[in-house]
Scaffold this motif. Structure first.
Motif, short mmCIF file in Angstrom:
data_model
loop_
_atom_site.label_atom_id
_atom_site.label_comp_id
_atom_site.label_asym_id
_atom_site.label_seq_id
_atom_site.Cartn_x
_atom_site.Cartn_y
_atom_site.Cartn_z
N ARG A 45 5.15 8.16 -10.10
CA ARG A 45 5.85 9.42 -9.83
C ARG A 45 6.82 9.31 -8.66
N ASP A 46 6.66 8.25 -7.84
CA ASP A 46 7.57 8.08 -6.70
C ASP A 46 7.84 6.59 -6.46
N SER A 47 8.86 6.32 -5.71
CA SER A 47 9.28 4.94 -5.48
C SER A 47 8.29 4.15 -4.63
N GLU A 48 7.60 4.81 -3.72
CA GLU A 48 6.63 4.13 -2.85
C GLU A 48 5.51 3.49 -3.68
N GLN A 49 5.03 4.21 -4.68
CA GLN A 49 3.98 3.69 -5.55
C GLN A 49 4.48 2.44 -6.30
N CYS A 50 5.72 2.45 -6.74
CA CYS A 50 6.32 1.30 -7.43
C CYS A 50 6.37 0.09 -6.51
N VAL A 51 6.81 0.28 -5.28
CA VAL A 51 6.90 -0.81 -4.31
C VAL A 51 5.52 -1.42 -4.08
N GLU A 52 4.50 -0.58 -3.92
CA GLU A 52 3.14 -1.06 -3.70
C GLU A 52 2.66 -1.91 -4.88
N ILE A 53 2.93 -1.46 -6.09
CA ILE A 53 2.50 -2.20 -7.28
C ILE A 53 3.20 -3.56 -7.35
N LEU A 54 4.51 -3.57 -7.15
CA LEU A 54 5.24 -4.83 -7.20
C LEU A 54 4.76 -5.81 -6.13
N ASN A 55 4.45 -5.32 -4.96
CA ASN A 55 3.98 -6.19 -3.87
C ASN A 55 2.57 -6.70 -4.08
N SER A 56 1.77 -6.03 -4.90
CA SER A 56 0.39 -6.45 -5.11
C SER A 56 0.16 -7.17 -6.44
N MET A 57 1.21 -7.39 -7.19
CA MET A 57 1.09 -8.05 -8.50
C MET A 57 0.67 -9.50 -8.38
N GLY A 58 0.07 -9.98 -9.47
CA GLY A 58 -0.28 -11.40 -9.57
C GLY A 58 0.89 -12.19 -10.12
N ASP A 59 0.64 -12.91 -11.21
CA ASP A 59 1.66 -13.79 -11.80
C ASP A 59 2.56 -13.12 -12.82
N GLU A 60 2.29 -11.87 -13.12
CA GLU A 60 3.10 -11.18 -14.12
C GLU A 60 4.53 -11.04 -13.65
N LYS A 61 5.41 -10.91 -14.62
CA LYS A 61 6.80 -10.60 -14.33
C LYS A 61 7.00 -9.12 -14.66
N ALA A 62 7.85 -8.45 -13.91
CA ALA A 62 7.97 -7.00 -14.06
C ALA A 62 9.39 -6.57 -14.41
N PHE A 63 9.42 -5.47 -15.11
CA PHE A 63 10.64 -4.73 -15.38
C PHE A 63 10.43 -3.34 -14.81
N VAL A 64 11.50 -2.70 -14.40
CA VAL A 64 11.41 -1.34 -13.87
C VAL A 64 12.40 -0.46 -14.61
N ILE A 65 11.92 0.68 -15.08
CA ILE A 65 12.78 1.75 -15.56
C ILE A 65 12.70 2.83 -14.49
N SER A 66 13.83 3.26 -13.99
CA SER A 66 13.83 4.27 -12.94
C SER A 66 14.80 5.39 -13.29
N SER A 67 14.43 6.58 -12.89
CA SER A 67 15.38 7.68 -12.98
C SER A 67 16.53 7.36 -12.03
N GLY A 68 17.67 7.94 -12.27
CA GLY A 68 18.82 7.66 -11.42
C GLY A 68 18.61 8.08 -9.99
N SER A 69 18.07 9.28 -9.79
CA SER A 69 17.91 9.79 -8.42
C SER A 69 16.90 8.96 -7.62
N LEU A 70 15.79 8.55 -8.23
CA LEU A 70 14.83 7.71 -7.51
C LEU A 70 15.35 6.28 -7.38
#
Length: 158
Positions: A45-70
């Motif tokens: 629901r917010d960008s902070e949560q996304c940053v936390e998830i990306l920083n705590s990930m293991g070996d997976e590769k990630a894609f992000v879909i974001s609303s324009g404003s966020l």
């Protein structure tokens, strides 16, 4: 899991949007469709949560879909993370967000339709999977370089 639909690499999709309603029928259908391309989808629901998830990930590769404003505030914080392959901006006002989005190479585009993101995501995961396949090449032996004893004939060159 539907065989034949999933790609072999493990990908995580993080969808950052404060307006996502997982109980909405269209949203459910969209998430199901995206699961054909990625292993896991996390809604933030917010960008902070996304940053936390990306920083705590293991070996997976990630894609992000974001609303324009966020995305305008999120992208500078996550763009250079090596685990992040690509970013898709999903909004209703393409022109408003294209100006800032073109400054970031990992942004695949600004999209107004989720089907456009799905097609781009599918294409990109295929390309990255193909590029991730390890290959080695064995030189063709000429008749003059054939080994003289049987043991050497059975072995391929390093």
């Amino acid at each position: 899991m539907q065989s034949g639909h999933r790609l072999f690499q493990s990908y995580l999709l993080i969808w950052v949007d404060s307006n996502i309603d997982k109980t909405n029928k269209d949203c459910k259908n969209t998430l199901e469709k995206l699961h054909d391309v990625v292993t896991e989808i996390i809604i933030c629901r917010d960008s902070e949560q996304c940053v936390e998830i990306l920083n705590s990930m293991g070996d997976e590769k990630a894609f992000v879909i974001s609303s324009g404003s966020l995305g305008q505030y999120l992208v500078p914080r996550i763009h250079w993370l090596p685990k992040l392959y690509a970013i898709y901006i999903f909004c209703s006002c393409k022109e408003r967000h294209e100006a800032w989005a073109k400054e970031w190479p990992k942004i695949q585009g600004v999209f107004t339709l989720i089907d456009q993101i799905y097609e781009s995501l599918k294409k990109n995961t295929r390309e990255w999977n193909r590029d991730a396949i390890a290959m080695s090449f064995v030189p063709k032996r000429s008749s003059t370089s054939i080994a003289s004893n049987e043991k050497e004939k059975e072995q391929l060159p390093a």
